[in-house]
Write an enzyme that holds these catalytic residues in place. Structure first.
Site, PDB file in Angstrom:
ATOM      1  CG  LEU A  58       0.882  11.443 -13.481  1.00 19.62           C
ATOM      2  CD1 LEU A  58       0.984  12.777 -12.759  1.00 19.62           C
ATOM      3  CD2 LEU A  58      -0.256  11.479 -14.480  1.00 19.62           C
ATOM      4  N   GLY A  59       4.718   9.418 -15.031  1.00 18.83           N
ATOM      5  CA  GLY A  59       5.960   9.368 -15.799  1.00 18.83           C
ATOM      6  C   GLY A  59       7.113   8.928 -14.925  1.00 18.83           C
ATOM      7  CG  PHE A  62      18.296  10.247 -10.699  1.00 19.06           C
ATOM      8  CD1 PHE A  62      19.225   9.355 -10.197  1.00 19.06           C
ATOM      9  CD2 PHE A  62      18.628  10.989 -11.818  1.00 19.06           C
ATOM     10  CE1 PHE A  62      20.473   9.214 -10.787  1.00 19.06           C
ATOM     11  CE2 PHE A  62      19.863  10.850 -12.420  1.00 19.06           C
ATOM     12  CZ  PHE A  62      20.797   9.964 -11.905  1.00 19.06           C
ATOM     13  CB  ALA A  63      12.150  11.510 -10.021  1.00 19.71           C
ATOM     14  CE  LYS A  64       9.614   3.814 -11.007  1.00 19.75           C
ATOM     15  NZ  LYS A  64       9.124   2.468 -10.611  1.00 19.75           N
ATOM     16  CB  VAL A  65       5.723  12.251 -11.858  1.00 18.31           C
ATOM     17  CG1 VAL A  65       4.614  13.233 -11.492  1.00 18.31           C
ATOM     18  CG2 VAL A  65       7.070  12.958 -11.865  1.00 18.31           C
ATOM     19  CE  LYS A  77       9.785  16.053  -9.900  1.00 15.34           C
ATOM     20  NZ  LYS A  77      10.710  17.149 -10.323  1.00 15.34           N
ATOM     21  CG  ASP A 115      15.535  23.506 -18.296  1.00 19.21           C
ATOM     22  OD1 ASP A 115      15.911  23.730 -19.462  1.00 19.21           O
ATOM     23  OD2 ASP A 115      15.223  22.378 -17.895  1.00 19.21           O
TER      24      ASP A 115
END
Length: 434
Positions: free
Chosen positions: A58-59, A63-66, A81, A177
């Site tokens: 998805l994105g 530091f992360a991939k989803v 995530k 946020d």
């Protein structure tokens, strides 16, 4: 980029939930294989820890991939995530990830992205969450609709946002946020508040106030950048005013390439409405965008405004009995659920998952003895080894204590306690040792 956010995997709309599968991913028809402890990122078709099959990316962020995935048990869709442990530790973002998980595990609300499960391997941490296939409101308005929302649609989303934030605040969680990028839409076009990476929880309060400057400048309340503490609920209220302005105009009230100049505009209330702007909505936004948090419209206060009440639904049915959910609930022994207890254990606690491999300086165990007995026994065992220990005890049930023991120093020059020896000395009062 912080680990709780993710940028697009391509240049198409910025919300990761709207992205197609990456063209660099393997053929999804390839035979799936299981990922148990691999240091590489998941690929399409992979089986993650025997529970979820990866569908597509998805994105991605620094530091992360989803990923979108589905549960093997019932084929329900989820978002996963994947956090890179080494990168998070190196960047000093461990506490931010811990706070995100700590906040999300306290919350269960129809308009908040839910954390279903926390898993980990040696190199990765996996947060299994609700999937929001409708994308975020920023992308919907700027890239898909290319226009402001109708007043009725904006009001419906805003009702759901207020419902979610009331719920968060009564449980001691302040988002910090809130912005259209973090407001996702599920398959039924209902709003889901996401991304608690900058949130605050009761443990971070000092004298009842927050002190960390954070957030996205265009949505950040003026008091956050001033010296001194601020009220988390009122800073979220300011952001709600900015969000409502955006929903009804498709632009932001405060925009300037210079952040200092932007905050000058905020403090002087320098913004304007289109001529056709709904008058009652204007009153709500003016109330929220008050630079003085003492006189600013509150999250609770907006419920009684004419614009919010127009064609309203039963907010109580979504919020629940928030008035009867004081912050004290978070400290009540019998308010802990199974997830609360599990995430305190070493195998599921992120502080343990993110350690760099050095020797552990703390241990946990449970006991059905009294607090007095546990303290005395630990004191005796520590004295035998010449160590100073810090002991924290939590009653998780009527006759069950969870005990956390930390090394604090030495008495006779020895700097390290033998956890095996301590366990042996406490064997007769232990229920289980982690």
């Amino acid at each position: 980029m912080d680990p709780s956010s993710s940028s697009p995997a391509s240049s198409a709309p910025p919300n990761p939930h709207l992205l197609p599968p990456s063209s660099t991913d393997p053929n999804p028809l390839n035979t799936p294989h299981s990922i148990a402890s691999s240091s590489t990122s998941p690929k399409i078709g992979d089986i993650l820890l025997g529970k979820y099959q990866i569908d597509h990316l998805l994105g991605r962020g620094s530091f992360a991939k989803v990923y979108q995935a589905h549960a093997l048990s019932d084929r329900s869709n989820v978002a996963i995530k994947v956090l890179d442990k080494a990168k998070i530790v190196t960047a000093g973002l461990t506490e931010r990830v811990i706070t995100e998980v700590s906040a999300m595990r306290r919350l269960s609300h129809p308009n908040i992205v839910r954390l279903h499960e926390l898993m980990a391997t040696r190199s990765k941490i996996y947060l299994v969450m609700d999937l929001a296939p409708g994308g975020d409101l920023f992308s919907q308005i700027r890239h898909h609709r290319r226009s402001k929302l109708s007043e009725s649609t904006a009001r419906r989303y805003f009702h759901q946002l207020i419902s979610a934030l009331l719920y968060c605040h009564t449980r001691g969680v302040f988002h910090r946020d809130i912005k259209p990028h973090n407001l996702l839409l599920d398959a039924d076009d209902n709003l889901k508040v996401a991304d608690f990476g900058l949130s605050a929880i009761p443990e971070t309060l000092k004298n009842g106030l927050l002190h960390t400057s954070c957030g996205t400048p265009a949505f950040t309340a003026p008091e956050i950048v001033r010296s001194g503490g601020y009220d988390g609920s009122q800073s979220d209220a300011w952001a709600c005013g900015v969000v409502l302005f955006f929903l009804l105009t498709a632009r932001l009230p405060f925009e300037d390439p210079s952040t200092p100049l932007m905050f000058i505009k905020m403090n002087s209330r320098c913004y304007s409405f289109p001529s056709s702007f709904p008058p009652m909505a204007k009153q709500v936004i003016n109330g929220f965008l008050d630079p003085n948090p003492e006189t600013r419209l509150s999250i609770k206060g907006v419920i009684d405004t004419p614009w919010f009440m127009k064609r309203s639904f039963s907010l109580e049915s979504q919020v629940g009995s928030t008035s009867s959910s004081p912050l004290l609930e978070l400290k009540s022994f019998d308010s802990m659920n199974a997830f609360d207890i599990i995430t305190r254990s070493k195998s599921f606690n992120l502080s343990g998952l993110l350690e760099d491999g050095d020797r552990k300086r703390e241990q946990k165990f449970s006991s059905n003895e009294t607090v007095e007995v546990v303290l005395e026994r630990v004191k005796e065992a520590a004295a035998k080894q010449g160590c100073v220990l810090k002991v924290e005890i939590l009653a998780v049930a009527e006759k069950m204590l969870m005990v956390e023991v930390k090394e604090e120093g030495s008495v006779n020059g020895y700097e390290m306690i033998s956890w095996d020896k301590l366990r042996e000395d406490l064997q007769d009062i232990l229920l289980f040792w982690e």
